[in-house]
Design a protein around this motif. Sequence first.
Motif, mmCIF file in Angstrom:
data_model
loop_
_atom_site.group_PDB
_atom_site.id
_atom_site.type_symbol
_atom_site.label_atom_id
_atom_site.label_comp_id
_atom_site.label_asym_id
_atom_site.label_seq_id
_atom_site.Cartn_x
_atom_site.Cartn_y
_atom_site.Cartn_z
ATOM 1 N N PHE A 130 -6.523 -7.175 9.509
ATOM 2 C CA PHE A 130 -7.553 -6.438 8.765
ATOM 3 C C PHE A 130 -8.224 -7.264 7.662
ATOM 4 O O PHE A 130 -9.086 -6.747 6.948
ATOM 5 N N SER A 131 -7.820 -8.548 7.516
ATOM 6 C CA SER A 131 -8.396 -9.436 6.487
ATOM 7 C C SER A 131 -8.305 -8.802 5.099
ATOM 8 O O SER A 131 -9.244 -8.836 4.304
ATOM 9 N N LYS A 132 -7.146 -8.211 4.821
ATOM 10 C CA LYS A 132 -6.914 -7.562 3.530
ATOM 11 C C LYS A 132 -5.540 -7.948 2.993
ATOM 12 O O LYS A 132 -4.676 -8.417 3.737
ATOM 13 N N LYS A 133 -5.355 -7.703 1.714
ATOM 14 C CA LYS A 133 -4.037 -7.807 1.128
ATOM 15 C C LYS A 133 -3.270 -6.530 1.444
ATOM 16 O O LYS A 133 -3.869 -5.472 1.684
ATOM 17 N N ASN A 188 -10.301 -6.371 11.847
ATOM 18 C CA ASN A 188 -11.067 -7.521 11.340
ATOM 19 C C ASN A 188 -10.144 -8.715 11.516
ATOM 20 O O ASN A 188 -9.545 -9.217 10.586
ATOM 21 N N GLU A 237 -5.128 2.054 8.646
ATOM 22 C CA GLU A 237 -4.604 0.711 8.902
ATOM 23 C C GLU A 237 -3.090 0.678 8.748
ATOM 24 O O GLU A 237 -2.389 0.000 9.515
ATOM 25 N N SER A 256 0.829 -1.200 0.000
ATOM 26 C CA SER A 256 0.000 0.000 0.000
ATOM 27 C C SER A 256 0.868 1.256 0.000
ATOM 28 O O SER A 256 1.819 1.360 0.787
ATOM 29 N N GLU A 266 -4.295 -3.358 -0.258
ATOM 30 C CA GLU A 266 -5.641 -2.842 0.016
ATOM 31 C C GLU A 266 -5.722 -2.052 1.318
ATOM 32 O O GLU A 266 -6.784 -1.515 1.660
ATOM 33 N N LEU A 267 -4.623 -1.940 2.069
ATOM 34 C CA LEU A 267 -4.637 -1.231 3.344
ATOM 35 C C LEU A 267 -4.894 0.260 3.137
ATOM 36 O O LEU A 267 -4.299 0.892 2.257
ATOM 37 N N ASN A 268 -5.791 0.815 3.963
ATOM 38 C CA ASN A 268 -6.013 2.258 3.885
ATOM 39 C C ASN A 268 -5.032 2.980 4.805
ATOM 40 O O ASN A 268 -4.206 2.359 5.489
ATOM 41 N N SER A 325 -1.428 -8.108 7.290
ATOM 42 C CA SER A 325 -2.619 -7.485 6.692
ATOM 43 C C SER A 325 -3.811 -8.419 6.769
ATOM 44 O O SER A 325 -4.937 -8.005 7.079
ATOM 45 N N GLN A 326 -3.554 -9.708 6.495
ATOM 46 C CA GLN A 326 -4.631 -10.694 6.545
ATOM 47 C C GLN A 326 -5.106 -10.919 7.971
ATOM 48 O O GLN A 326 -6.306 -11.047 8.231
#
Length: 702
Positions: A183-186, A250, A194, A85, A189-191, A179-180
């Motif tokens: 926040f359950s993201k790649k 998350n 995060e 990100s 995809e982090l904002n 990340s996973q």
Amino acid sequence: MEGLKKVLHSLFLRMLKLAIKAGVAGLLFFLLLLLFIEIGVFGKLPTINHHLLALEHDTNIVYADGKTTHFLNDGRRDVAYSEISPFLVKVLLSPSINKKACKFFFPFKIFYTSKLPFDFVDQLEYNRSRNIFERFINTIKKHLLVKKVSRKFSQEEIITYNLNHFEFLFNAKGIYNASQTYFSKKPSELNFEEAVVLVSMMDNPEYFNPKLHPENAIRKRNATYHELLYDNLITQEAHDSLCIKPILLNFQQFCSKIPKKHVNNRIVDQAQEILNTLDKSYQLQKDGLNIYTSIHPILQEHAESAVKEHLSAHQKILDAQYKSINVDPWQTKNGRKALDQIIHEAPIYLLLKKSGMHESKITKILTQKHATHLFVNGREIDTIISTIDSIKIAYQQLTAGMIVLENGTGNIVAYVGGTDFQKDSFDNCCIKNKKTAGSIIKTMSATILIEKGYSPCEQIKLQNKIYLGNGQYWTSQGGSSRSIINQISSPSSSGISILNEIKTTEMIALLRRMGVSSSLPNVPSINLGACDISLWELTKAYSIFPNHGALIEPTLITKIEDRNGKVIWAYSPEKQQVLNDTIAYIMTNVLKAPISLHRIKSTYQVPGEIAGKTGSTQNQANGWFIGFTPQYTCGVWVGTKNETIHFLSAGYGQGAAMALPVWAIFFNKCYADRSLHLSTIEHFPPPNNKPYDFCKGKKAPL
């Protein structure tokens, strides 16, 4: 007064000269020290090459349900710089955050440099000694490495390496897993918010962990926002609004459902064997392979549960038998001899012996009590005990091996190598660990007679004495004649009195045809099971009967893909016809007759059609049961790690009491689990699906 001034002036000049000389000497000493460190006098510096930046792709085991996975290495998945990100990069490169004091005075000035190369060096393995001098040397080494890193690698390369190797706790190794996990993201995809949380964690991933210490995490996050404000990367308005927000996670902790030691070790071993046969070279741990295994997580869970459930109860019986007669098995003549051998083969003894320590000193160390962790009667305990006593306890525990094969494919759907599924490295299933076969071998004797044209219902005259070789005889018991079916069904004390009908070479030849590669003694007693064979081999041999006489080599791996999803190897079961289909069907029906199977039906009420055979050995040291349904062949062995410890009565030490219950409990769990959709109405089909009178008109005494 003038004289005093001259004296002071002269003293000052002498002191100045001494200071200059000391400074020059100190400088020369320091430069010489740097040279010595550089050439490796105090240990080589870690090699800093670009191969360190090569992205590592963790090999992944995919289980038969297609959902459960397990990473072979440490679970870390590397990402490229383009997959990170931009908010992460922005925060990391903030001047206030990316500033680090070198804590290195030379000369008389604190140098400041970027934090990134320091973090890079912290990821490398170098000696972190508590010795003051070594710590001083290592501090200099670290700064030399920082300079090398700063010269050799770009900012982008350093950021990528740092994020891929940092441990964020909860098995979140590297930015991908972090990340996973949080926040359950790649990572891409982090904002912004995060990204700030994860960068804040990098100062202390435990103390500033938003899952463990949310208050600390918020304070640290807000401090990071303040530094970003100071660097004019966010406005005052944005700072004020961001600082009052909660941290929204998350959270999904990374873990495998079945990271069991025995089964995964066998998968790794077989995968490496397969890769060794391929033309292209692959690194098992780092090439990002997808290894598809035949192990089914639900069946594996039921198998482990069945082993634990039965052995926990049966262990109490074993302990009670020795307690009732007030006998320490390790104090008998055989017990002392066995214990000495076990101790002398123990890793700690071999390590101390290799160091040159005297035997008396080793004994003193092994008899000293200390805190340790033990696996006792199906549960883990912490206690204070000596090494020798902990070895005794470990070898007094019942253990087991269990393999479940899918008929028709050879796929191993469940594999239990022992009772301590996580820590014990000894695998009771693998081919190199062999046990005395005992009466489980009766089935092969009967198969030879059926191949010779005998009917399973035909009466065979019992022999009073059978010569076993070396001047020894075996006396049969019970009646003047028995059918093959009844002799299969009889307890071990009766045995099969058909040794005069079978040559030793015939038994060895059949076992070889059935895939047994273990060393087999060319003596008559082999027909009574006086040979050592692995559970792997015997389960494979028994699977020939439901497989219509075909030998299928068992496998734990169905296919292997490279990291791009290209199949580089796929399992194609080769069926070798070693028995006539009719012979296999007759033997399947013979194995439906043993008395032990009535216990499966009456005591455990396992539904469906079942065939199988128990096995026991002398002194109740080994208990076997290998049984099959139309869908699966399952082999179970139960015993201790050393045959010195065994049941004192045949009632509890025979295969029907030691191993059969594990088999029955497992299948009851499977049939009760509706997610498996196992059939209870399927039957063993006769050759060509035509009715077959396997007794050829003779009534079988079932």
